[in-house]
Design a protein around this motif. Structure first.
Motif, PDB file in Angstrom:
ATOM      1  N   SER A  27       0.929  -1.021   0.182  1.00  0.00           N
ATOM      2  CA  SER A  27       0.094  -0.017  -0.010  1.00  0.00           C
ATOM      3  C   SER A  27       0.883   1.295   0.045  1.00  0.00           C
ATOM      4  O   SER A  27       0.413   2.270  -0.181  1.00  0.00           O
ATOM      5  CB  SER A  27      -1.155  -0.087   1.199  1.00  0.00           C
ATOM      6  OG  SER A  27      -0.122   0.031   2.457  1.00  0.00           O
ATOM      7  N   ASP A  28       2.174   0.837   0.223  1.00  0.00           N
ATOM      8  CA  ASP A  28       3.147   1.996   0.258  1.00  0.00           C
ATOM      9  C   ASP A  28       4.463   1.528  -0.263  1.00  0.00           C
ATOM     10  O   ASP A  28       4.710   0.408  -0.057  1.00  0.00           O
ATOM     11  CB  ASP A  28       3.171   2.865   1.571  1.00  0.00           C
ATOM     12  CG  ASP A  28       3.659   4.345   1.317  1.00  0.00           C
ATOM     13  OD1 ASP A  28       3.458   5.396   2.397  1.00  0.00           O
ATOM     14  OD2 ASP A  28       4.132   4.665   0.375  1.00  0.00           O
TER      15      ASP A  28
ATOM     16  N   ASP B 129       7.115   5.134  -7.838  1.00  0.00           N
ATOM     17  CA  ASP B 129       5.771   5.541  -7.187  1.00  0.00           C
ATOM     18  C   ASP B 129       5.197   6.418  -7.936  1.00  0.00           C
ATOM     19  O   ASP B 129       5.766   7.565  -8.163  1.00  0.00           O
ATOM     20  CB  ASP B 129       5.869   5.874  -5.707  1.00  0.00           C
ATOM     21  CG  ASP B 129       4.444   5.887  -5.026  1.00  0.00           C
ATOM     22  OD1 ASP B 129       4.651   6.438  -3.675  1.00  0.00           O
ATOM     23  OD2 ASP B 129       3.659   5.478  -5.464  1.00  0.00           O
TER      24      ASP B 129
END
Lengths: 154, 126
Positions: A34-35, A143
């Motif tokens: 999630s990160d 990201d």
């Protein structure tokens, strides 16, 4: 109302293809995360207007940007300088944004994309992104977050 | 016949990448000129014999479409072949550029696409 259901997939595909064609770099999607597992020190953003408006934010780990720059130029990593890395970073974001917007907005939609700029990571838009892709590349990370104005209000 | 090339893109890295890719695809220019915006590109065209212009669209000072419009209005420049290499994604805008006589390649590009497009435009020149 925008249908954002498959935007994560589209964003991932666009980034994977851009890195592969620009720099022969092969990125793997990390669905479980999630990160990113580490802070990414390098961030660039570009904003766009059109049928919908927003911001695209791209973050790299240092080794990914080093390799991207060297591969784009066709030189060894120790032959590149900071200016070239910044240029390559902005251009990579430019390519991702230019390919992402027709993929989610339609081929006939007309968007205006601003010149990408390198920013400090805390200057990203607030709130959750409309789409996100977390990718591992060799021993580094990428990201990418798409923020769309007004979407959170829908 | 020698090919004199002008690459117009505000990214120095992209200009280098375009040249590298052209060489990889077997196109070896005799002279290479570069410019970071359309205004500087027009200045190069005024002072040099150029056989092919490779042109980005989104640039500061003067963008690629504006440069193309200026070329179209100049008797000596209007017939110089132009290939636009851009992230432009709108089919509407792409068709507008094509109606102005430019060929279009979307970034990111492959060596094969550059080779096939340039050879199709210039034939035996390269």
């Amino acid at each position: 109302m925008l249908n954002t259901e498959n935007w994560n997939d589209i964003l991932t595909q666009v980034v994977v293809e851009a890195l592969e064609k620009l720099a022969f770099m092969f990125a793997m999607r990390e669905d479980e995360l999630s990160d990113v597992p580490e802070g990414l020190p390098l961030t660039a953003r570009t904003s766009f207007t059109g049928p919908f408006s927003g911001t695209l934010v791209l973050s790299f780990s240092t080794q990914v940007l080093d390799e991207l720059t060297a591969n784009m130029l066709g030189v060894d990593e120790d032959e590149t300088n900071a200016e070239q890395k910044a240029d390559a970073f902005r251009e990579a974001l430019n390519v991702v944004c230019g390919n992402l917007l027709p993929a989610i907005g339609g081929e006939t939609a007309v968007f205006n994309i601003r010149m990408p700029e390198i920013i400090r990571s805390h200057k990203q838009p607030a709130g959750p992104p409309a789409a996100r892709a977390i990718l591992s590349i060799d021993e580094g990370w990428c990201d990418v977050k798409l923020f769309v104005e007004g979407l959170q209000d829908d | 016949m020698a090919l004199n090339l002008l690459i117009v893109d505000d990214s120095a890295v992209m200009r280098a990448m375009i040249l590298k890719t052209m060489r990889m695809s077997g196109i070896e220019p005799a002279e290479v000129h570069e410019a970071g915006n359309g205004r500087d590109g027009l200045a190069v065209l005024k002072d040099n014999w150029i056989d092919l212009v490779v042109l980005d669209i989104n640039m500061p000072v003067m963008n690629g479409e504006e440069m193309l419009d200026h070329m179209q209005m100049d008797a000596e420049m209007k017939n110089i072949p132009v290939v636009v290499i851009s992230t432009e994604g709108s089919q509407t805008r792409i068709e507008r550029l094509q109606h102005k006589g430019a060929r279009f390649i979307r970034k990111p590009f492959s060596a094969e696409t550059i080779r096939d497009t340039v050879k199709d435009m210039l034939g035996e020149l390269c």
